[in-house]
Design an enzyme around this catalytic site. Structure first.
Site, PDB file in Angstrom:
ATOM      1  N   ASP A 125       0.838  -1.197   0.000  1.00 26.93           N
ATOM      2  CA  ASP A 125       0.000   0.000   0.000  1.00 26.93           C
ATOM      3  C   ASP A 125       0.873   1.247   0.000  1.00 26.93           C
ATOM      4  OD1 ASP A 125      -2.458  -1.348   0.176  1.00 26.93           O
ATOM      5  OD2 ASP A 125      -2.456  -1.321   2.367  1.00 26.93           O
ATOM      6  N   ARG A 176      -1.522  -0.566  -8.275  1.00 29.62           N
ATOM      7  CA  ARG A 176      -2.896  -0.143  -8.037  1.00 29.62           C
ATOM      8  C   ARG A 176      -2.877   1.381  -8.219  1.00 29.62           C
ATOM      9  NH1 ARG A 176      -3.987  -0.678  -2.100  1.00 29.62           N
ATOM     10  NH2 ARG A 176      -4.312  -2.879  -2.512  1.00 29.62           N
TER      11      ARG A 176
END
Ligand SMILES: Cc1cc2nc3c(=O)[nH]c(=O)nc-3n(C[C@H](O)[C@H](O)[C@H](O)COP(=O)(O)OP(=O)(O)OC[C@H]3O[C@@H](n4cnc5c(N)ncnc54)[C@H](O)[C@@H]3O)c2cc1C
Length: 237
Positions: A125, A176
């Protein structure tokens, strides 16, 4: 410890638990590994792949980092054991980034090594802008060692993102792409929602041109439309 299937802003750490629970409920798979396995199975039955994230970014000791590393390893094993169509997302600060960069890298490396041995995948992340350089550095090093088993996240609100795509283009690109959730200073981030959306589309197009794998992480219908338009154009061109 709560297991999450989406990212929750750092700001929730300053909000009472029940209030967090109310707003975060749509994103929470459950309180235990078993809850998260059951929710993931349910999603998989609907044809939806999942990523599993553990809540809790603010740690104060390396023992806590080890605690979270061990839980990440357990999740990896559970994904494999249960045959889930899922992968793991992890947060560098939860694994010690703000305490000891090398210890954090070693923790993440151990998790990615296990994922690679199980033919799975780990997404690192992206947190606030103070962590961007280190996170991209970890991604760069780990993709060399475990190609195809690690990816990270790019934030369209950051002015640097397009340059980061270029700088990382000498290896496998797996990102992402999201807008970004932290309240960053204007020096680093676009503030106008229209500009953030334009940069999202611009970066997505650039990533497609570079044959990147992209997880399109947005609920914004305008961006979903733009992504579908770009996919359609790429397919027919
Ligand atoms: C899978 C995933 C992973 C993420 N990972 C990270 C990360 O690693 N780092 C990070 O900084 N951020 C991450 N985020 C958060 C992201 O950066 C955004 O803050 C968050 O997704 C909100 O932006 P948005 O693009 O969804 O649109 P928003 O700007 O929140 O919303 C745009 C428009 O979409 C509408 N909308 C909102 N939600 C819905 C919905 N559920 N259905 C229909 N319309 C809706 C709104 O009404 C609004 O008009 C992640 C988000 C997702 C979904």
């Amino acid at each position: 410890m709560s297991l999450f299937n989406a990212v929750v802003s750092k700001t929730i750490m300053h909000v009472p638990g029940p209030v967090v629970g109310f707003f975060a409920k749509p994103y929470i798979a459950g309180e235990t590994l078993e809850d998260s396995v059951n929710v993931t199975k349910d999603l998989n039955r609907q044809g939806i792949m999942a990523t599993i994230d553990i809540l809790g970014e603010f740690i104060k000791t390396l023992d806590e980092a080890t605690f979270f590393k061990n839980h990440c390893l357990e999740i990896q094993k559970a994904i494999n054991r249960e045959g889930l169509d899922a992968n793991l997302s992890l947060k560098p600060t939860q694994l010690g980034l703000e305490l000891d960069k090398q210890a954090c890298f070693d923790n993440i490396r151990e998790i990615v090594a296990l994922a690679a041995s199980l033919k799975n995948f780990v997404r690192i992340d992206m947190e606030d802008v103070t962590t961007t350089d280190d996170t991209l550095d970890f991604f760069r090093r780990l993709r060399e060692e475990f190609p195809g088993h690690v990816g990270t996240v790019l934030q369209a609100y950051l002015r640097r993102t397009s340059r980061d795509i270029d700088a990382l283009s000498d290896g496998l690109l797996n990102f992402r792409l999201c807008k970004g959730i932290y309240n960053e200073p204007r020096l680093h981030a676009y503030k106008d929602p229209a500009v953030i959306n334009n940069n999202y589309t611009y970066c997505l197009e650039k990533l497609f041109q570079k044959k990147a794998y992209v997880g399109i992480a947005t609920h914004d219908e305008k961006l979903v439309f733009e992504a579908l338009r770009l996919i359609d154009a790429a397919r027919s061109g």
